[in-house]
Design an enzyme around this catalytic site. Structure first.
Site, PDB file in Angstrom:
ATOM      1  N   GLU A   1     -16.963 -13.575 -27.302  1.00 10.71           N
ATOM      2  CA  GLU A   1     -17.002 -14.538 -26.239  1.00 10.71           C
ATOM      3  C   GLU A   1     -18.243 -14.276 -25.298  1.00 10.71           C
ATOM      4  O   GLU A   1     -17.878 -13.419 -24.134  1.00 10.71           O
ATOM      5  CB  GLU A   1     -15.629 -14.755 -25.367  1.00 10.71           C
ATOM      6  CG  GLU A   1     -14.508 -15.222 -26.146  1.00 10.71           C
ATOM      7  CD  GLU A   1     -14.584 -16.752 -26.686  1.00 10.71           C
ATOM      8  OE1 GLU A   1     -15.443 -17.283 -26.272  1.00 10.71           O
ATOM      9  OE2 GLU A   1     -13.947 -16.880 -27.605  1.00 10.71           O
TER      10      GLU A   1
ATOM     11  N   CYS B   1     -18.800 -18.977 -17.351  1.00 12.69           N
ATOM     12  CA  CYS B   1     -19.675 -18.859 -18.644  1.00 12.69           C
ATOM     13  C   CYS B   1     -19.740 -20.360 -19.192  1.00 12.69           C
ATOM     14  O   CYS B   1     -20.848 -20.604 -19.832  1.00 12.69           O
ATOM     15  CB  CYS B   1     -18.855 -18.122 -19.743  1.00 12.69           C
ATOM     16  SG  CYS B   1     -17.114 -18.746 -19.901  1.00 12.69           S
TER      17      CYS B   1
HETATM   18  P1  NAD Z   1     -20.822  -7.678 -19.053  1.00 14.70           P
HETATM   19  O1  NAD Z   1     -21.129  -7.836 -20.202  1.00 14.70           O
HETATM   20  O2  NAD Z   1     -21.889  -6.635 -18.077  1.00 14.70           O
HETATM   21  O3  NAD Z   1     -19.477  -6.751 -18.938  1.00 14.70           O
HETATM   22  C1  NAD Z   1     -18.449  -7.198 -19.702  1.00 14.70           C
HETATM   23  C2  NAD Z   1     -17.403  -6.024 -20.127  1.00 14.70           C
HETATM   24  O4  NAD Z   1     -18.362  -5.059 -20.988  1.00 14.70           O
HETATM   25  C3  NAD Z   1     -17.414  -4.897 -18.777  1.00 14.70           C
HETATM   26  O5  NAD Z   1     -15.832  -4.631 -18.939  1.00 14.70           O
HETATM   27  C4  NAD Z   1     -17.867  -4.020 -18.847  1.00 14.70           C
HETATM   28  O6  NAD Z   1     -17.828  -2.745 -18.451  1.00 14.70           O
HETATM   29  C5  NAD Z   1     -18.273  -3.857 -20.575  1.00 14.70           C
HETATM   30  N1  NAD Z   1     -19.335  -3.189 -21.143  1.00 14.70           N
HETATM   31  C6  NAD Z   1     -20.671  -2.902 -20.576  1.00 14.70           C
HETATM   32  N2  NAD Z   1     -21.243  -2.193 -21.372  1.00 14.70           N
HETATM   33  C7  NAD Z   1     -20.553  -1.861 -22.413  1.00 14.70           C
HETATM   34  C8  NAD Z   1     -20.918  -1.148 -23.801  1.00 14.70           C
HETATM   35  N3  NAD Z   1     -22.029  -0.623 -23.889  1.00 14.70           N
HETATM   36  N4  NAD Z   1     -19.899  -1.050 -24.414  1.00 14.70           N
HETATM   37  C9  NAD Z   1     -18.859  -1.980 -24.625  1.00 14.70           C
HETATM   38  N5  NAD Z   1     -18.591  -2.307 -23.347  1.00 14.70           N
HETATM   39  C10 NAD Z   1     -19.401  -2.338 -22.229  1.00 14.70           C
HETATM   40  O7  NAD Z   1     -20.321  -8.840 -18.515  1.00 14.70           O
HETATM   41  P2  NAD Z   1     -20.035  -9.272 -16.881  1.00 14.70           P
HETATM   42  O8  NAD Z   1     -21.185  -9.188 -16.012  1.00 14.70           O
HETATM   43  O9  NAD Z   1     -18.693  -8.397 -16.643  1.00 14.70           O
HETATM   44  O10 NAD Z   1     -19.436 -10.818 -17.034  1.00 14.70           O
HETATM   45  C11 NAD Z   1     -20.521 -12.074 -17.044  1.00 14.70           C
HETATM   46  C12 NAD Z   1     -20.602 -12.282 -18.301  1.00 14.70           C
HETATM   47  O11 NAD Z   1     -19.601 -12.663 -19.273  1.00 14.70           O
HETATM   48  C13 NAD Z   1     -21.380 -13.509 -18.345  1.00 14.70           C
HETATM   49  O12 NAD Z   1     -22.715 -13.508 -19.295  1.00 14.70           O
HETATM   50  C14 NAD Z   1     -20.743 -14.675 -18.881  1.00 14.70           C
HETATM   51  O13 NAD Z   1     -20.877 -15.669 -19.447  1.00 14.70           O
HETATM   52  C15 NAD Z   1     -19.640 -13.956 -19.851  1.00 14.70           C
HETATM   53  N6  NAD Z   1     -18.580 -14.365 -20.117  1.00 14.70           N
HETATM   54  C16 NAD Z   1     -18.183 -15.214 -20.945  1.00 14.70           C
HETATM   55  C17 NAD Z   1     -16.919 -15.993 -21.380  1.00 14.70           C
HETATM   56  C18 NAD Z   1     -16.639 -16.570 -22.540  1.00 14.70           C
HETATM   57  O14 NAD Z   1     -15.436 -16.903 -22.676  1.00 14.70           O
HETATM   58  N7  NAD Z   1     -17.626 -16.845 -23.020  1.00 14.70           N
HETATM   59  C19 NAD Z   1     -16.074 -15.815 -20.299  1.00 14.70           C
HETATM   60  C20 NAD Z   1     -16.342 -15.067 -18.903  1.00 14.70           C
HETATM   61  C21 NAD Z   1     -17.537 -14.498 -19.064  1.00 14.70           C
END
Ligand code: NAD
Length: 471
Positions: free
Chosen positions: A244, A278
């Site tokens: 997502e 998002c």
């Molecule tokens: P992010 O991708 O930076 O982090 C999300 C999660 O991934 C965190 O727990 C982070 O620690 C982990 N992560 C980071 N690097 C990783 C790796 N190499 N391997 C595995 N896990 C890793 O996102 P964010 O800044 O926390 O959240 C904002 C983003 O999330 C925005 O782009 C938003 O659109 C998206 N989002 C999408 C939805 C949806 O349902 N489509 C909902 C909420 C947020």
């Protein structure tokens, strides 16, 4: 000072092997409010091992048992509603209005899965063959800071409904919320090992979950960039993935829509969760011949938007989650000016009196061309782009001219016309005349907004593996 120094493995709160300390900073004033001990790969391995053992018996549990567990989880989470609200305000600067509304919906994630289980058929006969849907295995759940509790509750509810055990890695920026959620899930009293939490960094704990052969599926919510990394690593062990990801959702105002109603709604919608959502409708597509009127209404609306401390009842926009996120949003506002978009409201810098926190002015660009980067890229802050179109066909073309396809919004006086437009938009969730929500309806993105669907029956099936036995 809040201290989070335990993770949750095999039904117990344990001290992590990892020793790195992460500071929790209140985004409203950039003061340190807590310390979190980050777990490491060894902790992740331990949690996966516990989930693997628990899977042996939980995967064979009855639907009645799973419904019982879902009810217990729901009750335990609901009991902590006020704690969630208070901590979300403090930890990520979620506005009281937004986090109160989102916390009220938390129980619905469990209710919706109970509803699905009441009629879902895990077995069927096709011709003379037997088909069984069995739980996929241990699931790694990785979630973002902007919707930590609701993402975790939705994913855990689905995993439990399917008979999967889980290892949850929330964002390190959600550690205080995670502490409350760990306590609530523990109080629900499920057998040990079904639910495990490992609080750590993405490139440490997240990478272990993504590469460990004992994890069968990753359910990830977060940015498109990290989603791509996860998909690449997960393929080595052929994990199932649900991703997502980000969005840049269009909000099409058709020429028969009531502007006095739809434009204020569009402005408030773009700023949901302080613009850190998002599904936020950040591209407002309006008829070119009505642009002046749209601008006037949008300006009058934004003048009423309150940017202030998130704990205040009347605040619409709180701080950005971190200095890094503040800088990112500022850089896009600067970029919009450089690209030649017309600044209708807000702009660079902090609102007066809020200099200590990561506050951004409620910003609107108008006369935006969809090719501009501010219209193509996810900003994740309170920045709305108004994009004029000449014809309905052009509106559809602009809406689809995006690497994303998470959500879309259409306003029209004629529901059939709106449906006709919706049928031509490439997005996983399209709302007509409002911001509707239904936890039983599939959620997920087209294109670079993700892979797979969550919620309801579609969500459940992403945690199940069909097995055909031909006789
Ligand atoms: P992010 O991708 O930076 O982090 C999300 C999660 O991934 C965190 O727990 C982070 O620690 C982990 N992560 C980071 N690097 C990783 C790796 N190499 N391997 C595995 N896990 C890793 O996102 P964010 O800044 O926390 O959240 C904002 C983003 O999330 C925005 O782009 C938003 O659109 C998206 N989002 C999408 C939805 C949806 O349902 N489509 C909902 C909420 C947020």
């Amino acid at each position: 000072m809040k201290i989070v120094n335990k993770i949750y493995i095999n039904g117990m709160f344990v001290t992590p092997h990892g020793a790195e300390i992460f500071d929790v900073i209140n985004p409203s004033n950039n003061q340190k409010i807590g310390e979190v001990t980050l777990a490491d790969e060894i902790d992740a391995k331990n949690a996966i091992a516990a989930a693997k053992v628990a899977f042996k018996s939980f995967s064979k549990s009855t639907v009645a048992t799973r419904i019982d567990y879902l009810r217990k989880l729901r009750t335990a989470v609901e009991k902590r509603q006020q704690d969630f609200i208070d901590i979300m305000i403090e930890e990520y600067g979620g506005t009281r209005q937004f986090v109160t509304m989102s916390s009220k919906h938390t129980g619905a994630w469990f209710d919706s899965m109970i509803e699905v289980l009441q009629t879902y058929k895990f077995e069927e006969t096709i011709n003379s063959s037997f088909v069984k849907l069995q739980p996929v295995g241990v699931v790694g759940i990785i979630t973002p800071w902007n919707s930590s509790n609701s993402s975790i509750c939705s994913k855990v509810a689905t995993a439990i409904a399917a008979g999967c055990t889980v290892v949850i890695k929330p964002s390190e920026m959600s550690s205080l919320q995670t502490q409350v959620l760990m306590e609530a899930f523990h109080d629900a009293g499920l057998p040990e090992g079904i639910i495990n939490f490992v609080t750590g960094l993405g490139n440490v704990v997240g990478t272990e979950l993504t590469s460990n052969p004992d994890v069968s599926k990753i359910s990830f919510t977060g940015s498109t960039a990290v989603g791509k990394l996860i998909a690449k690593i997960a393929v080595d062990t052929m994990k199932r993935v649900t991703l997502e990801l980000g969005g840049k959702s269009p909000n099409i105002i058709l020429d028969d829509a009531d502007l006095e109603k739809t434009i204020p709604m569009a402005v408030y919608g773009a700023y949901m969760n302080s613009g850190q959502a998002c599904i936020a409708p950040t591209r407002l597509l309006v008829p070119e011949n009505k642009l002046d009127k749209v601008n006037a209404i949008a300006k009058a609306t934004v003048d009423k938007i309150i940017v202030n401390l998130p704990q205040n009842e009347d605040t619409h926009i709180g701080p950005m989650v971190s200095v890094k996120q503040f800088d990112r949003v500022q850089s896009y506002i600067k970029l919009g000016l450089e690209e030649g978009a017309v600044l209708l409201a807000g702009g660079e810098g902090k609102p007066e009196g809020l200099e200590e926190g990561n506050f951004v002015k409620a910003t609107i660009f108008t006369n935006v061309n969809n090719k501009m980067r501010i219209a193509q890229e996810e900003i994740f802050g309170p920045v709305l782009s108004i994009i004029p179109y000449k014809t309905e066909d052009e509106a559809i073309e602009i809406a689809n001219d995006s690497p994303y396809g998470l959500a879309a919004y259409i306003s029209s006086a004629d529901p059939e016309r709106a449906m006709h437009v919706a049928s031509q938009i490439d997005a996983g969730r399209i709302c007509i005349n409002g911001f509707n929500h239904d936890p039983l309806v599939p959620f997920g993105g087209f294109k670079q907004s993700g892979i797979g669907r969550e919620y309801g029956t579609y969500g459940l099936e992403a945690y199940l593996e069909p097995k055909a036995i031909l006789k």
